[in-house]
Design a protein around this motif. Structure first.
Motif, PDB file in Angstrom:
ATOM      1  N   ASP A 116     -16.599  24.134  13.913  1.00 50.81           N
ATOM      2  CA  ASP A 116     -16.237  23.292  12.762  1.00 50.81           C
ATOM      3  C   ASP A 116     -14.739  23.044  12.685  1.00 50.81           C
ATOM      4  OD1 ASP A 116     -18.941  23.223  11.947  1.00 50.81           O
ATOM      5  OD2 ASP A 116     -18.706  25.145  10.907  1.00 50.81           O
ATOM      6  N   GLY A 117     -14.103  22.870  13.849  1.00 49.47           N
ATOM      7  CA  GLY A 117     -12.696  22.512  13.870  1.00 49.47           C
ATOM      8  C   GLY A 117     -11.735  23.665  13.673  1.00 49.47           C
ATOM      9  N   THR A 118     -12.235  24.888  13.612  1.00 50.90           N
ATOM     10  CA  THR A 118     -11.366  26.046  13.406  1.00 50.90           C
ATOM     11  C   THR A 118     -11.513  27.022  14.569  1.00 50.90           C
ATOM     12  OG1 THR A 118     -11.498  25.870  10.997  1.00 50.90           O
ATOM     13  CG2 THR A 118     -10.797  27.986  11.887  1.00 50.90           C
ATOM     14  N   PRO A 119     -10.398  27.395  15.209  1.00 44.91           N
ATOM     15  CA  PRO A 119     -10.487  28.354  16.309  1.00 44.91           C
ATOM     16  C   PRO A 119     -10.591  29.786  15.801  1.00 44.91           C
ATOM     17  CG  PRO A 119      -8.214  27.697  15.995  1.00 44.91           C
ATOM     18  CD  PRO A 119      -9.030  26.888  15.013  1.00 44.91           C
ATOM     19  N   GLN A 138      -4.944  28.675   7.860  1.00 43.60           N
ATOM     20  CA  GLN A 138      -3.806  28.166   8.604  1.00 43.60           C
ATOM     21  C   GLN A 138      -4.247  27.588   9.947  1.00 43.60           C
ATOM     22  OE1 GLN A 138      -1.710  32.077   8.349  1.00 43.60           O
ATOM     23  NE2 GLN A 138       0.050  30.869   7.675  1.00 43.60           N
ATOM     24  N   ARG A 139      -5.242  28.226  10.587  1.00 40.54           N
ATOM     25  CA  ARG A 139      -5.703  27.785  11.898  1.00 40.54           C
ATOM     26  C   ARG A 139      -6.565  26.531  11.831  1.00 40.54           C
ATOM     27  NH1 ARG A 139      -7.513  33.239  12.110  1.00 40.54           N
ATOM     28  NH2 ARG A 139      -9.668  32.458  12.222  1.00 40.54           N
ATOM     29  N   ALA A 140      -7.125  26.237  10.683  1.00 34.99           N
ATOM     30  CA  ALA A 140      -8.051  25.109  10.553  1.00 34.99           C
ATOM     31  C   ALA A 140      -7.404  23.814  11.047  1.00 34.99           C
ATOM     32  CB  ALA A 140      -8.493  24.954   9.102  1.00 34.99           C
ATOM     33  N   GLY A 141      -8.121  23.104  11.902  1.00 33.54           N
ATOM     34  CA  GLY A 141      -7.629  21.833  12.424  1.00 33.54           C
ATOM     35  C   GLY A 141      -6.672  21.971  13.594  1.00 33.54           C
ATOM     36  N   SER A 142      -6.397  23.197  14.040  1.00 33.19           N
ATOM     37  CA  SER A 142      -5.482  23.389  15.164  1.00 33.19           C
ATOM     38  C   SER A 142      -6.231  23.306  16.483  1.00 33.19           C
ATOM     39  CB  SER A 142      -4.757  24.733  15.044  1.00 33.19           C
ATOM     40  OG  SER A 142      -5.671  25.804  15.172  1.00 33.19           O
ATOM     41  N   ILE A 143      -5.488  23.074  17.552  1.00 28.41           N
ATOM     42  CA  ILE A 143      -6.056  22.970  18.883  1.00 28.41           C
ATOM     43  C   ILE A 143      -5.282  23.898  19.817  1.00 28.41           C
ATOM     44  CG2 ILE A 143      -6.912  20.632  18.546  1.00 28.41           C
ATOM     45  CD1 ILE A 143      -4.485  19.551  19.962  1.00 28.41           C
TER      46      ILE A 143
END
Length: 265
Positions: A116-119, A138-143
């Motif tokens: 769901d876009g979170t690592p 904080q990690r949400a949306g990161s790659i």
């Protein structure tokens, strides 16, 4: 030496995957390969080998970093990183990032999975408990770092420009990355580089925003924006490829990364 190790990893993340997404139909029998040489104060210190396969829907990137020459006597480093994901419109959606090898005196293993876009970090061995954890929000949306390069190159491939931004999580640190186009210009003259002529220059800035070592006297330095530049040339059969990268690290000074030979596959 640990300081150089950290910087070398940063260089790995900068150069990894820096070739434009050539369609799989062009090279159906194997990955495109690139070799870079990293110079510190004029000395060749690190080799970076990158291979990738890309099609219209997905990408798979593998990069190996090794210390070179006399530096290998003082600083043993041999790290292989892989990243997989898919293209989602103008964005990228990573699925898995792994890094394994020897660095900073230990065998190290890292696995990052995405949901769901979170690592989330599935494996971190040995654990690094001296850092402030990067929280899920904080990690949400990161790659990951390799996907960030594919994002930049996808933008360059589509638009001819490299303007964009991303949040990058490497398993320990959260970094904001931004890049913008600086136009076409002649490559800086350099006898170590066999490529000449005009190139597309992209300037970028990375800034660590989370995941700092607790009570580190270097935190103020690490919080500062870290600028750099990369020059891309359109190489026949391979698309846009990074041939020169410059970084100025606040601790150890100027790093130059050069494409060591023509691409292969």
């Amino acid at each position: 030496m640990r300081r150089l190790a950290g910087v070398a990893l940063g260089v790995l993340f900068t150069v990894a995957g820096m070739a434009s997404p050539v369609r799989a139909a062009t090279y159906p029998d194997g990955a495109v390969t690139l070799r870079y040489a990293v110079y510190l104060h004029g000395f060749h210190v690190v080799d970076v080998h990158t291979g990738y396969t890309v099609n219209a829907a997905a990408y798979d990137v593998r990069t190996t970093l090794q210390t070179d020459g006399i530096w290998a006597v003082f600083l043993k480093m041999n790290i292989t990183s892989t990243g997989t994901g898919r293209f989602a419109g103008d964005a990228v959606a990573p699925t898995l990032f792994q890094s394994d090898g020897f660095s900073r005196g230990h065998d190290r293993h890292l696995t990052i999975r995405y949901a769901d876009g979170t690592p989330s970090v599935a494996v971190l061995d040995p654990p690094e408990t001296d850092r402030v954890p990067v929280e899920a929000d904080q990690r949400a949306g990161s790659i990951d770092t390799l996907s960030a390069m594919m994002l930049m190159l996808g933008t360059l491939d589509r638009t001819g420009q490299c303007d964009g931004s991303a949040k990058v999580f490497d398993g320990l640190r959260l970094i904001t990355m931004s890049s913008h186009s600086a136009g076409k210009q002649a490559l800086p003259p350099d006898r170590r580089l066999s490529f000449t002529g005009d190139a597309v220059r992209c300037d970028f800035v990375g800034q660590q925003v989370a995941g700092f070592v607790r009570n580190s006297r270097h935190e103020a330095q690490m919080r500062k924006p870290q600028p750099g530049s990369v020059w891309f040339q359109n190489l026949q059969g391979y698309g846009m490829v990074a041939v020169r990268i410059e970084l100025n690290h606040p601790k150890i000074g100027k790093l130059t990364v050069l494409l060591a030979e023509p691409p292969g596959h």
